[in-house]
Design a protein around this motif. Structure first.
Motif, mmCIF file in Angstrom:
data_model
loop_
_atom_site.group_PDB
_atom_site.id
_atom_site.type_symbol
_atom_site.label_atom_id
_atom_site.label_comp_id
_atom_site.label_asym_id
_atom_site.label_seq_id
_atom_site.Cartn_x
_atom_site.Cartn_y
_atom_site.Cartn_z
ATOM 1 N N SER A 16 0.808 -1.223 0.000
ATOM 2 C CA SER A 16 0.000 0.000 0.000
ATOM 3 C C SER A 16 0.841 1.272 0.000
ATOM 4 O O SER A 16 2.032 1.247 0.315
ATOM 5 N N PHE A 17 0.177 2.374 -0.345
ATOM 6 C CA PHE A 17 0.685 3.750 -0.251
ATOM 7 C C PHE A 17 1.723 4.104 -1.313
ATOM 8 O O PHE A 17 2.326 5.178 -1.251
ATOM 9 N N THR A 18 1.956 3.228 -2.290
ATOM 10 C CA THR A 18 2.988 3.499 -3.289
ATOM 11 C C THR A 18 2.433 4.140 -4.557
ATOM 12 O O THR A 18 3.205 4.553 -5.423
ATOM 13 N N PRO A 128 -9.399 2.175 -3.916
ATOM 14 C CA PRO A 128 -8.351 2.157 -4.945
ATOM 15 C C PRO A 128 -6.994 2.513 -4.350
ATOM 16 O O PRO A 128 -6.910 3.291 -3.389
ATOM 17 N N GLU A 129 -5.927 1.957 -4.916
ATOM 18 C CA GLU A 129 -4.584 2.234 -4.417
ATOM 19 C C GLU A 129 -4.267 3.725 -4.477
ATOM 20 O O GLU A 129 -3.557 4.259 -3.617
ATOM 21 N N ALA A 130 -4.767 4.428 -5.486
ATOM 22 C CA ALA A 130 -4.513 5.868 -5.582
ATOM 23 C C ALA A 130 -5.131 6.612 -4.406
ATOM 24 O O ALA A 130 -4.565 7.600 -3.921
ATOM 25 N N ASP A 131 -6.284 6.147 -3.927
ATOM 26 C CA ASP A 131 -6.903 6.776 -2.757
ATOM 27 C C ASP A 131 -6.054 6.552 -1.510
ATOM 28 O O ASP A 131 -5.896 7.444 -0.678
ATOM 29 N N LEU A 135 -4.384 9.294 0.951
ATOM 30 C CA LEU A 135 -4.583 9.260 2.398
ATOM 31 C C LEU A 135 -3.250 9.249 3.147
ATOM 32 O O LEU A 135 -3.126 9.846 4.232
ATOM 33 N N ALA A 136 -2.246 8.586 2.587
ATOM 34 C CA ALA A 136 -0.916 8.613 3.200
ATOM 35 C C ALA A 136 -0.369 10.038 3.208
ATOM 36 O O ALA A 136 0.204 10.504 4.202
ATOM 37 N N GLN A 137 -0.545 10.731 2.104
ATOM 38 C CA GLN A 137 -0.136 12.139 2.005
ATOM 39 C C GLN A 137 -0.895 12.982 3.032
ATOM 40 O O GLN A 137 -0.309 13.816 3.731
ATOM 41 N N THR A 138 -2.185 12.733 3.150
ATOM 42 C CA THR A 138 -3.028 13.464 4.103
ATOM 43 C C THR A 138 -2.570 13.264 5.538
ATOM 44 O O THR A 138 -2.362 14.222 6.286
ATOM 45 N N ARG A 139 -2.394 11.994 5.936
ATOM 46 C CA ARG A 139 -2.053 11.713 7.333
ATOM 47 C C ARG A 139 -0.706 12.318 7.719
ATOM 48 O O ARG A 139 -0.540 12.878 8.806
ATOM 49 N N ALA A 140 0.266 12.220 6.812
ATOM 50 C CA ALA A 140 1.588 12.767 7.116
ATOM 51 C C ALA A 140 1.529 14.278 7.297
ATOM 52 O O ALA A 140 2.106 14.835 8.244
ATOM 53 N N LEU A 141 0.814 14.967 6.411
ATOM 54 C CA LEU A 141 0.770 16.426 6.474
ATOM 55 C C LEU A 141 -0.102 16.918 7.626
ATOM 56 O O LEU A 141 0.271 17.869 8.329
ATOM 57 N N VAL A 142 -1.260 16.292 7.827
ATOM 58 C CA VAL A 142 -2.131 16.727 8.932
ATOM 59 C C VAL A 142 -1.422 16.501 10.265
ATOM 60 O O VAL A 142 -1.452 17.366 11.158
ATOM 61 N N HIS A 143 -0.772 15.365 10.428
ATOM 62 C CA HIS A 143 -0.046 15.105 11.678
ATOM 63 C C HIS A 143 1.043 16.145 11.900
ATOM 64 O O HIS A 143 1.229 16.639 13.015
ATOM 65 N N TRP A 144 1.773 16.489 10.845
ATOM 66 C CA TRP A 144 2.848 17.474 10.984
ATOM 67 C C TRP A 144 2.292 18.830 11.420
ATOM 68 O O TRP A 144 2.834 19.469 12.334
ATOM 69 N N HIS A 145 1.227 19.271 10.806
ATOM 70 C CA HIS A 145 0.661 20.573 11.175
ATOM 71 C C HIS A 145 0.117 20.569 12.604
ATOM 72 O O HIS A 145 0.295 21.540 13.342
ATOM 73 N N MET A 146 -0.513 19.473 12.996
ATOM 74 C CA MET A 146 -1.089 19.422 14.337
ATOM 75 C C MET A 146 -0.015 19.351 15.419
ATOM 76 O O MET A 146 -0.252 19.754 16.560
ATOM 77 N N SER A 147 1.165 18.842 15.088
ATOM 78 C CA SER A 147 2.224 18.696 16.093
ATOM 79 C C SER A 147 3.330 19.740 15.972
ATOM 80 O O SER A 147 4.293 19.710 16.740
#
Length: 318
Positions: A16-18, A128-131, A135-147
């Protein structure tokens, strides 16, 4: 070994996530008028995240990562905190991410939503793998902004810039950028056996290849040798880099490697691993098939660890 694992990188067979075909539009992120135009398009869509989970919509029955603007607004969408993921498809439809204002518990009771962690969503394999890549992009960026809401230089509150790919400090002028932490993950072999360990944090029964964070001033190959020795006291000689995977828990890049052991006597500390041993192909095949007599298993196919192990098993007889 390297060629087989490289082939897996091109056809990851469930890893996943590739896959993330979004056009990230890095050259346009600083153009405020363009961003506002994209956000207000009728076909703009929004990916919602809490501190630790994704919030999917069920408005059309099946779960979807894409919220319309009205749904996003109900979840607390703030245009000033919008993260541009990119443009998707032939229609060049804008896709943004944002952090919800509600808690997981408040959102979970809504019948039109599904609140789920990304790992479970990937294992479920109904998107879908693209989704999953988005989502991987989303989680990484949202986590960074929140922390990283405060400037690490002066301690003042920072503000989002560049459509979510930078935070600026109005007080001292410092600019901060999202981080990605590289991790080496290595399949170490000796003769016809592979080195597998069991960190305490994993689900019961799972054995996996060793892994560890890279350190400053270190090559990938040296990180493989150091981490393997630190965890198992096995010395490693030749190392090959064979495949990689974004691992958004929260923002790692897994660098998949293979290595040849120079020694075979294992010693490990209980705080890193609760088990570590050499396994032959017959036993690993049992782990992969779920037929091991002690219930030992390998990681799921979504992970690079699974792909490294599967690649090694596929080499038998080659």
């Amino acid at each position: 070994m390297a060629s087989d694992a490289a082939a897996l990188a091109n056809t990851p067979a469930g890893m996943s996530f590739t896959v993330n075909p979004l056009d990230r539009c890095s050259e346009l992120r600083g153009k405020t008028e363009w961003l506002i135009e994209q956000m207000t398009r009728s076909d703009a869509r929004f990916v919602a995240s809490t501190a630790g989970k994704l919030v999917l919509t069920r408005d059309s029955g099946a779960p979807s990562i894409r919220h319309g603007r009205a749904s996003a607004d109900r979840l607390g969408f703030d245009p000033a905190e919008a993260i541009l993921l990119g443009l998707e498809g032939d229609e060049r439809r804008p896709l943004f991410a944002f952090a919800c204002t509600g808690t997981d518990e408040e959102l979970e009771i809504r019948p039109d939503l599904e609140v789920i962690d990304l790992r479970s969503l990937a294992v479920r394999a109904d998107l879908p793998e693209a989704d999953l890549g988005a989502l991987a992009q989303t989680r990484a960026l949202v986590h960074w902004h929140m922390s990283h809401r405060f400037c690490s230089r002066c301690g003042q509150k920072s503000v989002m810039a560049e459509a979510g790919y930078r935070r600026d400090c109005p007080a001292c002028g410092a600019m901060h950028f999202p981080r990605t932490d590289p991790v080496v993950i290595m399949l170490i072999t000796h003769q016809d056996k592979v080195l597998l360990g069991r960190p305490p944090r994993l689900a019961e029964g799972i054995f996996t290849v060793l892994a560890g964070f890279m350190e400053p001033g270190e090559t990938i190959e040296d990180a493989v040798r150091r981490e393997t020795y630190e965890e198992s006291r096995i010395r490693v000689g030749d190392v090959s880099i064979v495949l990689n995977q974004p691992w958004p828990f929260p923002a790692n890049l897994m660098l998949g490697c293979t290595g040849e052991a120079l020694t075979d006597e294992i010693a490990f500390e209980q705080d890193e691993l609760e088990a570590c041993r050499w396994c032959d192909r017959a036993e690993v095949r049992q782990m992969m098939a779920g037929t091991h007599p002690l219930g030992h298993r390998t990681p799921p196919p979504i992970s690079i660890a699974h792909q490294l192990i599967a690649g090694w098993l596929a080499e038998e007889g080659v």
